[in-house]
Design a protein around this motif. Structure first.
Motif, PDB file in Angstrom:
ATOM      1  N   GLY A  82       0.948  -1.240   0.062  1.00 63.05           N
ATOM      2  CA  GLY A  82      -0.125  -0.063   0.153  1.00 63.05           C
ATOM      3  C   GLY A  82       0.890   1.399  -0.063  1.00 63.05           C
ATOM      4  O   GLY A  82       2.166   1.142   0.092  1.00 63.05           O
ATOM      5  N   ARG A  83       0.171   2.460   0.104  1.00 62.25           N
ATOM      6  CA  ARG A  83       0.692   3.710   0.047  1.00 62.25           C
ATOM      7  C   ARG A  83       1.722   3.840   1.226  1.00 62.25           C
ATOM      8  O   ARG A  83       1.125   3.722   2.317  1.00 62.25           O
ATOM      9  N   PRO A  84       2.947   4.263   1.091  1.00 60.30           N
ATOM     10  CA  PRO A  84       3.613   4.410   2.216  1.00 60.30           C
ATOM     11  C   PRO A  84       3.323   5.898   3.071  1.00 60.30           C
ATOM     12  O   PRO A  84       2.879   6.746   2.068  1.00 60.30           O
ATOM     13  N   ARG A  85       3.576   5.880   4.257  1.00 62.11           N
ATOM     14  CA  ARG A  85       3.409   7.252   5.029  1.00 62.11           C
ATOM     15  C   ARG A  85       4.151   8.423   4.405  1.00 62.11           C
ATOM     16  O   ARG A  85       5.374   8.011   4.039  1.00 62.11           O
ATOM     17  N   SER A  86       3.601   9.622   4.124  1.00 60.00           N
ATOM     18  CA  SER A  86       4.329  10.502   3.671  1.00 60.00           C
ATOM     19  C   SER A  86       5.095  11.030   4.811  1.00 60.00           C
ATOM     20  O   SER A  86       4.649  11.869   5.926  1.00 60.00           O
ATOM     21  N   GLU A  87       6.516  11.369   4.652  1.00 58.78           N
ATOM     22  CA  GLU A  87       7.239  12.258   5.499  1.00 58.78           C
ATOM     23  C   GLU A  87       6.909  13.630   5.580  1.00 58.78           C
ATOM     24  O   GLU A  87       6.867  14.479   6.493  1.00 58.78           O
ATOM     25  N   VAL A  88       6.351  14.092   4.258  1.00 60.12           N
ATOM     26  CA  VAL A  88       6.078  15.765   4.197  1.00 60.12           C
ATOM     27  C   VAL A  88       4.966  16.031   5.222  1.00 60.12           C
ATOM     28  O   VAL A  88       4.914  16.965   5.914  1.00 60.12           O
ATOM     29  N   VAL A  89       3.809  15.130   5.114  1.00 57.38           N
ATOM     30  CA  VAL A  89       2.748  15.200   6.161  1.00 57.38           C
ATOM     31  C   VAL A  89       3.292  15.054   7.404  1.00 57.38           C
ATOM     32  O   VAL A  89       2.933  15.760   8.218  1.00 57.38           O
ATOM     33  N   GLU A  90       4.321  14.390   7.957  1.00 56.52           N
ATOM     34  CA  GLU A  90       4.740  14.210   9.194  1.00 56.52           C
ATOM     35  C   GLU A  90       5.190  15.676   9.414  1.00 56.52           C
ATOM     36  O   GLU A  90       5.052  16.033  10.900  1.00 56.52           O
ATOM     37  N   ARG A  91       6.021  15.973   8.820  1.00 55.37           N
ATOM     38  CA  ARG A  91       6.797  17.440   9.290  1.00 55.37           C
ATOM     39  C   ARG A  91       5.783  18.485   9.225  1.00 55.37           C
ATOM     40  O   ARG A  91       5.712  19.482  10.086  1.00 55.37           O
ATOM     41  N   ALA A  92       4.658  18.438   8.481  1.00 54.76           N
ATOM     42  CA  ALA A  92       3.795  19.503   8.383  1.00 54.76           C
ATOM     43  C   ALA A  92       2.922  19.592   9.751  1.00 54.76           C
ATOM     44  O   ALA A  92       2.813  20.500  10.173  1.00 54.76           O
ATOM     45  N   ILE A  93       2.804  18.269  10.448  1.00 55.10           N
ATOM     46  CA  ILE A  93       1.952  18.319  11.587  1.00 55.10           C
ATOM     47  C   ILE A  93       2.784  18.732  12.632  1.00 55.10           C
ATOM     48  O   ILE A  93       2.316  19.722  13.325  1.00 55.10           O
ATOM     49  N   VAL A  94       4.130  18.510  12.689  1.00 56.30           N
ATOM     50  CA  VAL A  94       4.916  18.668  13.818  1.00 56.30           C
ATOM     51  C   VAL A  94       5.084  20.462  13.735  1.00 56.30           C
ATOM     52  O   VAL A  94       5.101  21.163  14.681  1.00 56.30           O
ATOM     53  N   GLU A  95       5.157  20.783  12.516  1.00 52.20           N
ATOM     54  CA  GLU A  95       5.447  22.009  12.262  1.00 52.20           C
ATOM     55  C   GLU A  95       4.187  23.175  12.663  1.00 52.20           C
ATOM     56  O   GLU A  95       4.340  24.058  13.038  1.00 52.20           O
ATOM     57  N   ALA A  96       3.183  22.621  12.233  1.00 49.01           N
ATOM     58  CA  ALA A  96       1.900  23.201  12.523  1.00 49.01           C
ATOM     59  C   ALA A  96       1.734  23.306  14.198  1.00 49.01           C
ATOM     60  O   ALA A  96       0.938  24.558  14.590  1.00 49.01           O
TER      61      ALA A  96
END
Lengths: 222, 222, 222, 222
Positions: free
Chosen positions: A29-43
């Motif tokens: 399946g689709r792997p988790r996106s690191e971009v999303v990860e960073r977006a969250i922490v940065e938010a």
DNA sequence: AGTTAATCGAGACGGTACGTCTGGTCTTTAA
DNA sequence: TTAAAGACCAGACGTACCGTCTCGATTAACT
């Protein structure tokens, strides 16, 4: 990077470290996106910097700010608090190298670093809160302790051991207490009484006072 | 007794202590019931003692437990946190008298009291949480500081001044730092690392270490 | 004037009008103030006139507006709805005398009165609401029916009986239905479709249509 | 089915019936469950049937009964009253077909239907209340009028127009009044005086009385 | 190139708690 | 005793989040 949730923490690096392993299990399946990860922490960081009171942080709001679905957060962290551990970690300054000239100077450097952290705008109010919250979740606190505090403590213990070895520090003092004698006075100010962080030069004064003692030197006064 | 909400804090004891005063103002309407007040604070304590996780305390539940309307709580306190200040206060042990034999002994007594508080079953997990929460509400923390911490601090400062006066303590040390040198090492353990409270005798060891210094006595003097 | 609560209804005017009477029974304590009574009813009217949506009327607010304690209201009425009955009564126009020239003219006068009531600014929106609310409380509705509607109905029934007696109205029609034949068309408009009150002259047209019938006169007679 | 909140009312059926249309808009997020929708409306009906006094209905209780979160109700309806509109609609009987034999018979059928509705156990007390409440919310009443009353009214107007065309009804009567002449007498009983619904055969008697007129026939009596 | 399965944003879902407001009752002081 | 004031318990109000659960639409890795 997030790892409090459970096995993820262990397995994520594992899949990286286990050499050829990545193919083995065959994550599908689709792997988790690191971009999303960073977006969250940065938010989270952004919200806190924008002056949003800590108590008003909510998964819902963080998700909204990060432009992310709530489930995407829960997929990575067990809850608000677990997320904060990673946020704190992303903000902790890297421990600078010790001068190494003398045990006294190394201790000063360590204590001074605590002071700096307390001064940093970002850290100050911000870290203080996350900090306070985390204390109510023993598990998280433990884990933060293990991954962030312990290593630094170990670094200090080495300095102290060196000091004992080379005669800069008395050998008859309870080693467990020793570290707190230096660290306690500064921590009490930065963590427990934020906004009351000691001024420039305090690190040296603390270290020296603990080294020399607070009782008047016996020699001349006698 | 509740006082965060407004001036009540200051005036409540005043109206009690000011002798005949109570009639003066001529408050109209049904007066607030002290019974209810105690019931609320005790409900919180009971819940915490029964092992209810701190995060599960809610005004709603506290009201239910105390057999009280929610409004009755909000009438007295601004919110959960304000209520906790009074809860903490109701649980803080009274500061015992100091031996007064020597400055060193007084300091030991003070530090030992901190240790005891950290050990107390009630205080330990319980107070620790309330404590941690409170830190996120500057106003509350200030106020707790003002009414609980400051007086104790002042008591200690007096001891220290006495020590400087009678030569038990060096006069050339930043007085603001001085207190933290003694208090910090113990507080760091009881507050920041609960469950790691030092064992019996630590108070003495800390005080002595800080007094004597951690550096070995000059060569010949040993 | 208030009367739903119990016997008060009957005795209130007595105690008011009976001049010297008040001493007779030997009521003890402070007597109830009529001023207060009027203040309450007027507070309701004022609020409604000020455009306060009916649903926002509460005993609490009424008491505040009237400058009266809540208990003072409860002492007189059983609740909001009971109070409204008196409010409505205080606003209902007095039934004007009937012309008496003919049954047809009397009926027109009665129906026209219904129209007028529907037009009156105060009554219109305002009464309509109280009205609608009251319908949900059978007891109150009954009582309103008994004291306000029934008498008027009786007055109309007399007119109708007169009509039957003197041949203006057919005798073979269910008497129970008869009244509604005249009253229904207008009530449906003023009560059920407020804002759609028929224009001037409708009363006559209704009465005549019901009297003459809606079917064309038999062929030759035209 | 709920429609007061916004366009949903119109578009919901549209999206279902419009065949291929569903793809067009591209609804995002989890779609609302129709099951839940029905559960809510039915919960209200059940409560009312169980004799729960209308005034004791609260969103809170409805949600509890329906096994549904409060927010789920507020997501669909603007408030208690808006919900009731849909409840009423779900209970309104479908208008049966008219016999069509004569205008007189059609009118009887229409009036009889009003009588039946007033008799229905469910409708009677129940509808009456919702009805009464709704009248205090002009917007809701308007909307109920538009979607429920108006169509029926239109149906009746057609019958009346037919009657005028074929000579069964006089052409010189204000058309706006005409409908109320037939409908008013029955509505006044079923809606304004519930529990006093006329007995079997009243529909015919009303229609005939209105048609023929209440004044004695001129012919023979003269 | 197609299949498969986990991801993504969005938002509905059943709940719980929030802080406010009312409903009725009770308890003060003043008249 | 009544009045005004306002505390009291109870519980509804409408909102915000919680953590879980569909949705339709990507998006890689495995066929």
């Amino acid at each position: 990077m997030p790892g409090v949730s459970g096995a993820a923490s262990a397995s994520a690096p594992a899949s990286g470290s286990a050499g050829s392993a990545s193919s083995a299990a065959g994550r599908r399946g689709r792997p988790r996106s690191e971009v999303v990860e960073r977006a969250i922490v940065e938010a989270v960081v952004r919200l806190l910097e924008d002056g949003v009171p800590f108590s008003e942080l909510s998964i819902e709001r963080i998700a909204r700010t990060a432009g992310v679905g709530k489930a995407t957060i829960y997929r990575r962290w067990d809850g608000k608090e677990a997320l904060f551990v990673d946020v704190v970690r992303s903000m902790e300054p890297v421990a600078p190298p010790l001068p190494g000239t003398s045990v006294r100077d190394d201790l000063v450097a360590i204590i001074e670093m605590l002071r700096q952290r307390g001064l940093a705008k970002r850290s100050s109010a911000l870290l203080h809160n996350v900090f306070a919250q985390m204390q109510s979740y023993p598990q998280l606190w433990d884990m933060y302790h293990r991954t962030s505090i312990a290593p630094r403590r170990e670094r200090m213990d080495e300095v102290l051991r060196r000091g004992i070895a080379n005669g800069e520090i008395r050998a008859d003092i309870d080693f467990g207490l020793l570290g707190d004698l230096f660290v306690g006075p500064m921590l009490v100010r930065t963590v427990l009484r934020p906004g009351d962080t000691p001024e420039q030069g305090s690190a040296e004064r603390i270290v020296d006072a603990v080294l020399e003692g607070v009782r008047p030197a016996e020699g001349p006064s006698r």
